[in-house]
Design a protein around this motif. Structure first.
Motif, mmCIF file in Angstrom:
data_model
loop_
_atom_site.group_PDB
_atom_site.id
_atom_site.type_symbol
_atom_site.label_atom_id
_atom_site.label_comp_id
_atom_site.label_asym_id
_atom_site.label_seq_id
_atom_site.Cartn_x
_atom_site.Cartn_y
_atom_site.Cartn_z
ATOM 1 N N ASN A 129 -10.344 -30.144 28.027
ATOM 2 C CA ASN A 129 -11.385 -30.097 26.980
ATOM 3 C C ASN A 129 -12.738 -29.649 27.518
ATOM 4 O O ASN A 129 -13.782 -30.039 27.000
ATOM 5 C CB ASN A 129 -11.526 -31.448 26.282
ATOM 6 N N GLY A 130 -12.740 -28.863 28.591
ATOM 7 C CA GLY A 130 -13.973 -28.340 29.155
ATOM 8 C C GLY A 130 -14.742 -29.317 30.029
ATOM 9 O O GLY A 130 -15.802 -28.992 30.542
ATOM 10 N N SER A 142 -6.629 -38.264 33.443
ATOM 11 C CA SER A 142 -5.928 -37.449 32.440
ATOM 12 C C SER A 142 -5.852 -36.013 32.945
ATOM 13 O O SER A 142 -6.841 -35.464 33.421
ATOM 14 C CB SER A 142 -6.672 -37.489 31.104
ATOM 15 N N VAL A 143 -4.672 -35.418 32.814
ATOM 16 C CA VAL A 143 -4.469 -34.045 33.282
ATOM 17 C C VAL A 143 -4.129 -33.113 32.124
ATOM 18 O O VAL A 143 -4.658 -32.008 32.035
ATOM 19 C CB VAL A 143 -3.375 -33.987 34.373
ATOM 20 N N MET A 144 -3.236 -33.544 31.222
ATOM 21 C CA MET A 144 -2.848 -32.744 30.054
ATOM 22 C C MET A 144 -2.620 -33.683 28.871
ATOM 23 O O MET A 144 -1.956 -34.712 29.020
ATOM 24 C CB MET A 144 -1.556 -31.961 30.316
ATOM 25 N N TYR A 145 -3.157 -33.312 27.726
ATOM 26 C CA TYR A 145 -2.948 -34.104 26.519
ATOM 27 C C TYR A 145 -1.653 -33.693 25.823
ATOM 28 O O TYR A 145 -1.146 -32.596 26.040
ATOM 29 C CB TYR A 145 -4.134 -33.976 25.563
ATOM 30 N N GLU A 146 -1.164 -34.581 24.954
ATOM 31 C CA GLU A 146 0.112 -34.375 24.264
ATOM 32 C C GLU A 146 0.197 -33.027 23.564
ATOM 33 O O GLU A 146 1.198 -32.328 23.666
ATOM 34 C CB GLU A 146 0.355 -35.490 23.236
ATOM 35 N N PHE A 184 -24.981 -27.202 18.030
ATOM 36 C CA PHE A 184 -25.758 -28.044 18.938
ATOM 37 C C PHE A 184 -25.630 -29.521 18.568
ATOM 38 O O PHE A 184 -25.367 -30.366 19.405
ATOM 39 C CB PHE A 184 -27.231 -27.614 18.923
ATOM 40 N N VAL A 185 -25.780 -29.831 17.288
ATOM 41 C CA VAL A 185 -25.682 -31.214 16.819
ATOM 42 C C VAL A 185 -24.272 -31.742 17.040
ATOM 43 O O VAL A 185 -24.079 -32.868 17.500
ATOM 44 C CB VAL A 185 -26.103 -31.331 15.340
ATOM 45 N N SER A 186 -23.254 -30.949 16.763
ATOM 46 C CA SER A 186 -21.865 -31.373 16.949
ATOM 47 C C SER A 186 -21.585 -31.705 18.405
ATOM 48 O O SER A 186 -20.956 -32.714 18.708
ATOM 49 C CB SER A 186 -20.902 -30.284 16.495
ATOM 50 N N ILE A 187 -22.028 -30.879 19.300
ATOM 51 C CA ILE A 187 -21.804 -31.114 20.725
ATOM 52 C C ILE A 187 -22.477 -32.417 21.135
ATOM 53 O O ILE A 187 -21.902 -33.226 21.853
ATOM 54 C CB ILE A 187 -22.319 -29.929 21.574
ATOM 55 N N ASN A 188 -23.689 -32.655 20.668
ATOM 56 C CA ASN A 188 -24.397 -33.874 21.041
ATOM 57 C C ASN A 188 -23.794 -35.116 20.416
ATOM 58 O O ASN A 188 -23.879 -36.197 20.981
ATOM 59 C CB ASN A 188 -25.882 -33.768 20.680
ATOM 60 N N LEU A 190 -2.990 -23.197 30.522
ATOM 61 C CA LEU A 190 -4.062 -24.015 29.955
ATOM 62 C C LEU A 190 -5.374 -23.708 30.662
ATOM 63 O O LEU A 190 -5.367 -23.251 31.808
ATOM 64 C CB LEU A 190 -3.725 -25.508 30.132
ATOM 65 N N PRO A 191 -6.512 -23.975 30.008
ATOM 66 C CA PRO A 191 -7.792 -23.825 30.712
ATOM 67 C C PRO A 191 -7.821 -24.769 31.914
ATOM 68 O O PRO A 191 -7.165 -25.821 31.886
ATOM 69 C CB PRO A 191 -8.850 -24.233 29.679
ATOM 70 N N LYS A 192 -8.566 -24.425 32.953
ATOM 71 C CA LYS A 192 -8.526 -25.240 34.174
ATOM 72 C C LYS A 192 -9.095 -26.638 34.001
ATOM 73 O O LYS A 192 -8.757 -27.540 34.764
ATOM 74 C CB LYS A 192 -9.184 -24.514 35.349
ATOM 75 N N LEU A 193 -9.933 -26.850 33.000
ATOM 76 C CA LEU A 193 -10.493 -28.173 32.742
ATOM 77 C C LEU A 193 -9.984 -28.728 31.417
ATOM 78 O O LEU A 193 -9.757 -27.984 30.466
ATOM 79 C CB LEU A 193 -12.026 -28.119 32.729
#
Length: 163
Positions: A150-151, A90-94, A10-14, A145-148
């Motif tokens: 980094n979510g 941004s669509v895809m990272y390196e 929880f803390v990491s996400i925030n 890849l996931p559709k989003l």
């Protein structure tokens, strides 16, 4: 141990990213101006970074609206180099494209506007215009890849401020 792990997550996400509310008048002004701009872009690749190149007015015409609301924000640094990336999504990272051959480079993709968001991440605050694009989601899925990304929903960064 379980409680500690959940608290740590929880803390990491925030710490990584949090959103703040946007005044409805600001959101309305941004969306009204953005509606005048094309809702399409050309898929480009720089090294292994894949992005949708947009009309630069997405920053040049929207940034002054944010600047009038909060003058501590700056334009993103997308116009400072001799070969600037400019307004983009941004669509895809390196790291995602290392072993991929993206066939759709230089093809056009459409999107729709969603809303303006204020996001804080890694010591900076960002005004981003969230967009929806089923075409970009399908593209990511096609390459495993996931559709989003980094979510998070696809977006256009319009302004940045150091915290």
């Amino acid at each position: 141990m379980k409680k500690y792990l959940l608290l740590l997550i929880f803390v990491s996400i925030n710490l990584v990213s949090s959103c703040s509310p946007i005044p409805s008048a600001l959101n309305s002004s941004i969306l009204q101006e953005a509606e005048k701009l094309p809702k399409t872009g050309i898929l480009k690749q720089r090294k292994n970074y894949v992005y949708l190149a947009l009309d630069n007015q997405y920053i040049h015409s929207l940034y002054p609206i944010i600047q009038n609301f909060d003058n501590k924000f700056q334009k993103p640094p997308y116009f400072r180099k001799t070969d600037p990336i400019g307004s983009h999504i941004s669509v895809m990272y390196e790291k995602e494209t290392e072993n991929l051959n993206i066939e759709e480079i230089n093809k056009s993709f459409n999107f729709t506007l969603n809303k303006l968001k204020l996001v804080e991440s890694k010591g900076k605050s960002y005004y981003v215009l969230e967009i929806e694009s089923h075409e970009l989601e399908k593209l990511r899925l096609k390459y495993g890849l996931p559709k989003l990304l980094n979510g998070f929903k696809f977006h256009i960064t319009v302004a940045i401020k150091e915290l």
